[in-house]
Design a protein around this motif. Structure first.
Motif, PDB file in Angstrom:
ATOM      1  N   PRO A  26       0.838  -1.199   0.000  1.00 50.03           N
ATOM      2  CA  PRO A  26       0.000   0.000   0.000  1.00 50.03           C
ATOM      3  C   PRO A  26       0.871   1.246   0.000  1.00 50.03           C
ATOM      4  O   PRO A  26       2.014   1.211   0.458  1.00 50.03           O
ATOM      5  N   CYS A  27       0.329   2.329  -0.502  1.00 50.15           N
ATOM      6  CA  CYS A  27       1.122   3.552  -0.575  1.00 50.15           C
ATOM      7  C   CYS A  27       1.014   4.382   0.694  1.00 50.15           C
ATOM      8  O   CYS A  27       1.718   5.375   0.841  1.00 50.15           O
ATOM      9  N   SER A  28       0.166   3.973   1.642  1.00 51.27           N
ATOM     10  CA  SER A  28       0.004   4.735   2.873  1.00 51.27           C
ATOM     11  C   SER A  28      -0.453   3.821   4.007  1.00 51.27           C
ATOM     12  O   SER A  28      -0.961   2.726   3.769  1.00 51.27           O
ATOM     13  N   ALA A  29      -0.299   4.325   5.227  1.00 54.59           N
ATOM     14  CA  ALA A  29      -0.792   3.583   6.386  1.00 54.59           C
ATOM     15  C   ALA A  29      -2.314   3.456   6.325  1.00 54.59           C
ATOM     16  O   ALA A  29      -2.864   2.427   6.709  1.00 54.59           O
ATOM     17  N   ALA A  30      -2.992   4.471   5.820  1.00 55.76           N
ATOM     18  CA  ALA A  30      -4.450   4.418   5.716  1.00 55.76           C
ATOM     19  C   ALA A  30      -4.890   3.284   4.792  1.00 55.76           C
ATOM     20  O   ALA A  30      -5.845   2.556   5.100  1.00 55.76           O
ATOM     21  N   GLU A  31      -4.216   3.114   3.682  1.00 55.87           N
ATOM     22  CA  GLU A  31      -4.552   2.025   2.765  1.00 55.87           C
ATOM     23  C   GLU A  31      -4.284   0.669   3.421  1.00 55.87           C
ATOM     24  O   GLU A  31      -5.069  -0.269   3.283  1.00 55.87           O
ATOM     25  N   ALA A  32      -3.200   0.558   4.157  1.00 57.42           N
ATOM     26  CA  ALA A  32      -2.888  -0.689   4.864  1.00 57.42           C
ATOM     27  C   ALA A  32      -3.966  -0.989   5.903  1.00 57.42           C
ATOM     28  O   ALA A  32      -4.405  -2.135   6.035  1.00 57.42           O
ATOM     29  N   ARG A  33      -4.408   0.032   6.627  1.00 55.88           N
ATOM     30  CA  ARG A  33      -5.477  -0.169   7.615  1.00 55.88           C
ATOM     31  C   ARG A  33      -6.758  -0.641   6.945  1.00 55.88           C
ATOM     32  O   ARG A  33      -7.460  -1.501   7.477  1.00 55.88           O
ATOM     33  N   GLN A  35      -7.005  -2.487   4.305  1.00 54.70           N
ATOM     34  CA  GLN A  35      -6.821  -3.904   3.993  1.00 54.70           C
ATOM     35  C   GLN A  35      -7.007  -4.766   5.242  1.00 54.70           C
ATOM     36  O   GLN A  35      -7.641  -5.823   5.196  1.00 54.70           O
ATOM     37  N   VAL A  36      -6.464  -4.314   6.367  1.00 52.78           N
ATOM     38  CA  VAL A  36      -6.602  -5.064   7.617  1.00 52.78           C
ATOM     39  C   VAL A  36      -8.066  -5.063   8.073  1.00 52.78           C
ATOM     40  O   VAL A  36      -8.578  -6.099   8.513  1.00 52.78           O
ATOM     41  N   CYS A  37      -8.740  -3.942   7.944  1.00 51.17           N
ATOM     42  CA  CYS A  37     -10.170  -3.876   8.298  1.00 51.17           C
ATOM     43  C   CYS A  37     -10.969  -4.910   7.512  1.00 51.17           C
ATOM     44  O   CYS A  37     -11.800  -5.632   8.081  1.00 51.17           O
ATOM     45  N   ALA A  38     -10.727  -4.985   6.225  1.00 51.04           N
ATOM     46  CA  ALA A  38     -11.456  -5.940   5.385  1.00 51.04           C
ATOM     47  C   ALA A  38     -11.182  -7.376   5.834  1.00 51.04           C
ATOM     48  O   ALA A  38     -12.107  -8.201   5.912  1.00 51.04           O
ATOM     49  N   LEU A  39      -9.943  -7.683   6.149  1.00 50.54           N
ATOM     50  CA  LEU A  39      -9.587  -9.029   6.587  1.00 50.54           C
ATOM     51  C   LEU A  39     -10.214  -9.340   7.946  1.00 50.54           C
ATOM     52  O   LEU A  39     -10.740 -10.438   8.161  1.00 50.54           O
ATOM     53  N   LEU A  40     -10.198  -8.384   8.861  1.00 52.00           N
ATOM     54  CA  LEU A  40     -10.809  -8.589  10.169  1.00 52.00           C
ATOM     55  C   LEU A  40     -12.310  -8.814  10.043  1.00 52.00           C
ATOM     56  O   LEU A  40     -12.878  -9.682  10.719  1.00 52.00           O
ATOM     57  N   GLN A  41     -12.958  -8.054   9.177  1.00 53.36           N
ATOM     58  CA  GLN A  41     -14.392  -8.235   8.957  1.00 53.36           C
ATOM     59  C   GLN A  41     -14.690  -9.626   8.415  1.00 53.36           C
ATOM     60  O   GLN A  41     -15.638 -10.274   8.852  1.00 53.36           O
ATOM     61  N   GLN A  42     -13.875 -10.093   7.462  1.00 48.50           N
ATOM     62  CA  GLN A  42     -14.053 -11.444   6.924  1.00 48.50           C
ATOM     63  C   GLN A  42     -13.914 -12.494   8.020  1.00 48.50           C
ATOM     64  O   GLN A  42     -14.553 -13.533   7.972  1.00 48.50           O
ATOM     65  N   ALA A  43     -13.080 -12.208   9.010  1.00 51.10           N
ATOM     66  CA  ALA A  43     -12.839 -13.151  10.101  1.00 51.10           C
ATOM     67  C   ALA A  43     -13.866 -13.004  11.225  1.00 51.10           C
ATOM     68  O   ALA A  43     -13.803 -13.729  12.218  1.00 51.10           O
ATOM     69  N   GLY A  44     -14.786 -12.053  11.074  1.00 56.17           N
ATOM     70  CA  GLY A  44     -15.825 -11.859  12.074  1.00 56.17           C
ATOM     71  C   GLY A  44     -15.386 -11.059  13.290  1.00 56.17           C
ATOM     72  O   GLY A  44     -16.030 -11.102  14.332  1.00 56.17           O
ATOM     73  N   THR A  59      -0.562  -1.976  12.613  1.00 52.10           N
ATOM     74  CA  THR A  59      -0.433  -1.830  11.159  1.00 52.10           C
ATOM     75  C   THR A  59       0.051  -0.433  10.806  1.00 52.10           C
ATOM     76  O   THR A  59       0.989  -0.271  10.015  1.00 52.10           O
ATOM     77  N   SER A  60      -0.571   0.580  11.378  1.00 47.99           N
ATOM     78  CA  SER A  60      -0.174   1.971  11.109  1.00 47.99           C
ATOM     79  C   SER A  60       1.276   2.218  11.460  1.00 47.99           C
ATOM     80  O   SER A  60       2.019   2.830  10.683  1.00 47.99           O
ATOM     81  N   GLU A  61       1.684   1.761  12.625  1.00 45.74           N
ATOM     82  CA  GLU A  61       3.054   1.999  13.072  1.00 45.74           C
ATOM     83  C   GLU A  61       4.069   1.276  12.187  1.00 45.74           C
ATOM     84  O   GLU A  61       5.094   1.857  11.806  1.00 45.74           O
ATOM     85  N   LEU A  62       3.793   0.011  11.850  1.00 46.70           N
ATOM     86  CA  LEU A  62       4.721  -0.737  10.995  1.00 46.70           C
ATOM     87  C   LEU A  62       4.880  -0.085   9.625  1.00 46.70           C
ATOM     88  O   LEU A  62       5.997   0.089   9.126  1.00 46.70           O
ATOM     89  N   VAL A  63       3.764   0.257   9.005  1.00 40.75           N
ATOM     90  CA  VAL A  63       3.810   0.832   7.658  1.00 40.75           C
ATOM     91  C   VAL A  63       4.436   2.225   7.700  1.00 40.75           C
ATOM     92  O   VAL A  63       5.282   2.556   6.855  1.00 40.75           O
ATOM     93  N   THR A  64       4.063   3.031   8.662  1.00 43.61           N
ATOM     94  CA  THR A  64       4.638   4.371   8.775  1.00 43.61           C
ATOM     95  C   THR A  64       6.146   4.297   8.994  1.00 43.61           C
ATOM     96  O   THR A  64       6.909   5.041   8.365  1.00 43.61           O
ATOM     97  N   ASN A  65       6.588   3.384   9.860  1.00 38.51           N
ATOM     98  CA  ASN A  65       8.026   3.246  10.096  1.00 38.51           C
ATOM     99  C   ASN A  65       8.761   2.787   8.845  1.00 38.51           C
ATOM    100  O   ASN A  65       9.870   3.252   8.557  1.00 38.51           O
TER     101      ASN A  65
END
Length: 140
Positions: A26-33, A35-44, A59-65
């Motif tokens: 992803p080009c930003s932390a927001a885009e990465a978040r 993606q994680v939101c979508a995966l978490l929703q799929q997992a219930g 996720t935000s911290e890892l991608v931003t760093n």
């Protein structure tokens, strides 16, 4: 929590069977978040839960760093395995993150300790193209 480990693997570790993983840079932390939101929703996992908030913060911290300090994000992978969320973030820097002492003249420095505190496990693997940080966050 296990302390971070570093080794010289050749890249992100292969994964065993689990839910489909998102693999892209992803080009930003927001885009990465997103993606994680979508995966978490799929997992219930409820997005209003503490679990989701922790996953999104890590996720935000890892991608931003990776973007700010790691020479740029080269790979981003998320996967649900059992009752855990795995987040892999790769960048071009071979330098393992370190915790620095707080200094009023130098703001920041809270992200890496926060990642270590929230994740059940943190591994750092150096490879020929930089490094990959893998976090495991419990979902239950």
């Amino acid at each position: 929590m296990n302390p971070p480990t570093a080794d010289t693997a050749d890249g992100p570790a292969p994964r065993s069977a689990g839910s489909p993983a998102a693999v892209s840079a992803p080009c930003s932390a927001a885009e990465a978040r997103r993606q994680v939101c979508a995966l978490l929703q799929q997992a219930g996992v409820g997005l209003d839960s503490v679990t989701a908030a922790d996953a999104l913060l890590v996720t935000s911290e890892l991608v931003t760093n990776a973007i700010r300090h790691g020479g740029g994000l080269t790979c981003f992978r998320t996967e649900i395995m059992g009752e855990a969320l795995l987040v892999d973030v790769s960048d071009t820097s071979p330098h393992v993150p370190t915790t620095r002492a707080a200094a009023p003249a130098q703001p920041g420095g809270f992200g890496w300790p926060l990642i270590q505190r929230l994740a059940a496990r943190v591994d750092v693997r150096r490879h020929s193209r930089g490094k990959t940080i893998t976090t495991v966050l419990r979902l239950a």
